[in-house]
Design a protein around this motif. Structure first.
Motif, PDB file in Angstrom:
ATOM      1  N   HIS A   1     -62.371 -84.646  71.162  1.00  0.00           N
ATOM      2  CA  HIS A   1     -61.360 -84.856  72.189  1.00  0.00           C
ATOM      3  C   HIS A   1     -61.045 -83.516  72.860  1.00  0.00           C
ATOM      4  O   HIS A   1     -60.528 -82.602  72.223  1.00  0.00           O
ATOM      5  CB  HIS A   1     -60.088 -85.447  71.582  1.00  0.00           C
TER       6      HIS A   1
ATOM      7  N   THR B   1     -59.337 -81.347  76.255  1.00  0.00           N
ATOM      8  CA  THR B   1     -58.312 -81.382  77.297  1.00  0.00           C
ATOM      9  C   THR B   1     -58.804 -80.567  78.482  1.00  0.00           C
ATOM     10  O   THR B   1     -59.129 -79.386  78.338  1.00  0.00           O
ATOM     11  CB  THR B   1     -56.985 -80.797  76.785  1.00  0.00           C
TER      12      THR B   1
ATOM     13  N   CYS C   1     -59.244 -79.794  70.473  1.00  0.00           N
ATOM     14  CA  CYS C   1     -57.979 -80.267  69.901  1.00  0.00           C
ATOM     15  C   CYS C   1     -57.224 -79.173  69.151  1.00  0.00           C
ATOM     16  O   CYS C   1     -56.036 -79.329  68.851  1.00  0.00           O
ATOM     17  CB  CYS C   1     -58.239 -81.463  68.988  1.00  0.00           C
TER      18      CYS C   1
ATOM     19  N   LYS D   1     -54.071 -88.142  79.951  1.00  0.00           N
ATOM     20  CA  LYS D   1     -53.626 -87.539  78.699  1.00  0.00           C
ATOM     21  C   LYS D   1     -52.150 -87.845  78.452  1.00  0.00           C
ATOM     22  O   LYS D   1     -51.333 -87.780  79.370  1.00  0.00           O
ATOM     23  CB  LYS D   1     -53.848 -86.031  78.722  1.00  0.00           C
TER      24      LYS D   1
ATOM     25  N   ASP E   1     -48.770 -86.850  76.278  1.00  0.00           N
ATOM     26  CA  ASP E   1     -48.131 -85.821  75.461  1.00  0.00           C
ATOM     27  C   ASP E   1     -47.753 -86.422  74.114  1.00  0.00           C
ATOM     28  O   ASP E   1     -46.986 -87.381  74.042  1.00  0.00           O
ATOM     29  CB  ASP E   1     -46.883 -85.293  76.166  1.00  0.00           C
TER      30      ASP E   1
ATOM     31  N   VAL F   1     -54.133 -82.686  84.370  1.00  0.00           N
ATOM     32  CA  VAL F   1     -54.429 -82.506  82.947  1.00  0.00           C
ATOM     33  C   VAL F   1     -54.898 -83.853  82.411  1.00  0.00           C
ATOM     34  O   VAL F   1     -54.175 -84.837  82.494  1.00  0.00           O
ATOM     35  CB  VAL F   1     -53.190 -82.047  82.145  1.00  0.00           C
TER      36      VAL F   1
ATOM     37  N   SER G   1     -57.917 -86.068  79.552  1.00  0.00           N
ATOM     38  CA  SER G   1     -58.736 -86.015  78.341  1.00  0.00           C
ATOM     39  C   SER G   1     -60.188 -86.353  78.641  1.00  0.00           C
ATOM     40  O   SER G   1     -60.479 -87.250  79.441  1.00  0.00           O
ATOM     41  CB  SER G   1     -58.204 -87.005  77.297  1.00  0.00           C
TER      42      SER G   1
END
Length: 206
Positions: free
Chosen positions: A19, A21, A39, A151, A153, A164, A166
């Motif tokens: 995963h 970001t 991650c 994504k 939070d 932002v 994933s």
């Protein structure tokens, strides 16, 4: 782990789901910059395409954390299908591409077709809407090899903005190749899609 060909860099092929970001970093500059973290918060990839030494906007270089050029993606002109090509490392004049990406249709919304030109000659398809950060990369057997998602939070359970998102890499798939495809999708689609969650569908009416 499914055996898939290494297309860009073996170091970014993983034994389990990875995963990542992806963050756009040039919100206040001309051009697009990106940083990509795992991650654990460690930097994996970066793209710097703004500033006084910026390249042509139709050519983008993906680098690793140390600044090594892994992949160059470049728009092929002229091209009705918005065709992009990928080159190993920093592209040089006369170098042959290792893959190309094109829209499956020039009419209306459509999926993307990715043709690998080196070794295996594999083909991949990208379906969904990158503008809404919701699409999947499939291999020829229609198995998902990577996903792009909004994504959330983890502390607040709030969906973050589209700058932002994933990138989920499936076992055996080349993560550097996947990130190269993200760069192409961002250039082809950008944020030109409506905020409605409309899928890319090759059979959809325009």
């Amino acid at each position: 782990m499914k055996q898939l060909p290494v297309i860009v860099e073996e170091a970014f092929v993983y034994d389990e789901d990875k995963h990542l970001t992806v963050m756009k970093t040039s919100l206040f500059f001309a051009g697009d910059g990106y940083t990509v973290y795992d991650c654990k918060g460690e930097l994996l990839f970066r793209v710097d395409s703004y500033g006084p030494d910026a390249r042509d906007k139709d050519e983008i270089v993906l680098m690793d954390a140390q600044g090594k050029c892994l992949l160059t993606v470049r728009r092929k002109r002229p091209s009705l299908h918005h065709r992009w090509e990928g080159f190993l490392g920093e592209r040089t004049e006369g170098q042959k591409p290792i893959f190309n990406v094109r829209r499956s249709s020039i009419i209306g919304r459509s999926s993307m077709t990715v043709e690998v030109l080196k070794d295996s000659g594999d083909e991949y398809h990208i379906e969904g809407c990158f503008g809404n950060r919701h699409c999947t990369i499939f291999d020829a057997a229609k198995e998902a090899v990577a996903e792009i998602k909004r994504k959330v939070d983890a502390t607040t359970n709030v969906v973050l903005g589209k700058d932002v998102f994933s990138l989920i890499i499936k076992p055996g798939f080349d993560g550097a190749f996947a990130m190269g495809l993200v760069l192409v999708l961002d250039q082809i689609n950008g944020d030109s899609f409506d905020d409605e969650d409309t899928e890319m569908d090759p059979t959809a009416d325009d």
